[in-house]
Design a protein around this motif. Structure first.
Motif, PDB file in Angstrom:
ATOM      1  N   ASP A  75      40.433  40.772  34.035  1.00 40.24           N
ATOM      2  CA  ASP A  75      40.589  41.765  32.964  1.00 40.24           C
ATOM      3  C   ASP A  75      41.046  43.108  33.522  1.00 40.24           C
ATOM      4  N   LEU A  76      40.517  43.512  34.661  1.00 45.18           N
ATOM      5  CA  LEU A  76      40.958  44.766  35.279  1.00 45.18           C
ATOM      6  C   LEU A  76      42.439  44.691  35.637  1.00 45.18           C
ATOM      7  N   GLU A  77      42.854  43.576  36.228  1.00 42.95           N
ATOM      8  CA  GLU A  77      44.263  43.408  36.596  1.00 42.95           C
ATOM      9  C   GLU A  77      45.157  43.376  35.364  1.00 42.95           C
ATOM     10  N   ALA A  78      44.659  42.824  34.266  1.00 49.24           N
ATOM     11  CA  ALA A  78      45.443  42.743  33.029  1.00 49.24           C
ATOM     12  C   ALA A  78      45.755  44.122  32.468  1.00 49.24           C
ATOM     13  N   ILE A  79      44.887  45.094  32.756  1.00 44.37           N
ATOM     14  CA  ILE A  79      45.139  46.465  32.283  1.00 44.37           C
ATOM     15  C   ILE A  79      45.689  47.356  33.400  1.00 44.37           C
ATOM     16  N   GLY A  80      46.117  46.726  34.496  1.00 47.74           N
ATOM     17  CA  GLY A  80      46.784  47.456  35.571  1.00 47.74           C
ATOM     18  C   GLY A  80      45.869  48.172  36.541  1.00 47.74           C
ATOM     19  N   LEU A  81      44.637  47.657  36.699  1.00 44.67           N
ATOM     20  CA  LEU A  81      43.682  48.286  37.610  1.00 44.67           C
ATOM     21  C   LEU A  81      43.240  47.310  38.686  1.00 44.67           C
ATOM     22  N   ASP A  82      42.845  47.875  39.838  1.00 42.81           N
ATOM     23  CA  ASP A  82      42.301  47.031  40.892  1.00 42.81           C
ATOM     24  C   ASP A  82      40.789  46.885  40.698  1.00 42.81           C
ATOM     25  N   GLU A  83      40.119  46.273  41.660  1.00 43.05           N
ATOM     26  CA  GLU A  83      38.676  46.036  41.546  1.00 43.05           C
ATOM     27  C   GLU A  83      37.851  47.317  41.485  1.00 43.05           C
ATOM     28  N   ASN A  84      38.421  48.421  41.966  1.00 44.16           N
ATOM     29  CA  ASN A  84      37.716  49.695  41.956  1.00 44.16           C
ATOM     30  C   ASN A  84      38.037  50.543  40.722  1.00 44.16           C
ATOM     31  N   GLY A  85      38.866  50.011  39.845  1.00 46.10           N
ATOM     32  CA  GLY A  85      39.223  50.756  38.649  1.00 46.10           C
ATOM     33  C   GLY A  85      40.374  51.722  38.858  1.00 46.10           C
TER      34      GLY A  85
END
Length: 45
Positions: free
Chosen positions: A30-40
């Motif tokens: 979900d984070l990757e789907a919104i263009g973020l890595d594991e750290n946000g």
């Protein structure tokens, strides 16, 4: 629960390491789907 952990990471209230093991894959996806890595942080290509 996945959306909750995504929101907490985005708002610097939790880290990816604090996500329960059974939810980590879904939270990461979900984070990757919104263009973020594991750290946000934004993924820069």
């Amino acid at each position: 629960m996945v959306a909750l952990y995504v929101a907490l990471i985005v708002n610097d209230r939790r880290t990816f390491e604090q996500v329960p093991a059974k939810l980590k894959a879904a939270v990461k996806a979900d984070l990757e789907a919104i263009g973020l890595d594991e750290n946000g942080n934004a993924i820069v290509e």
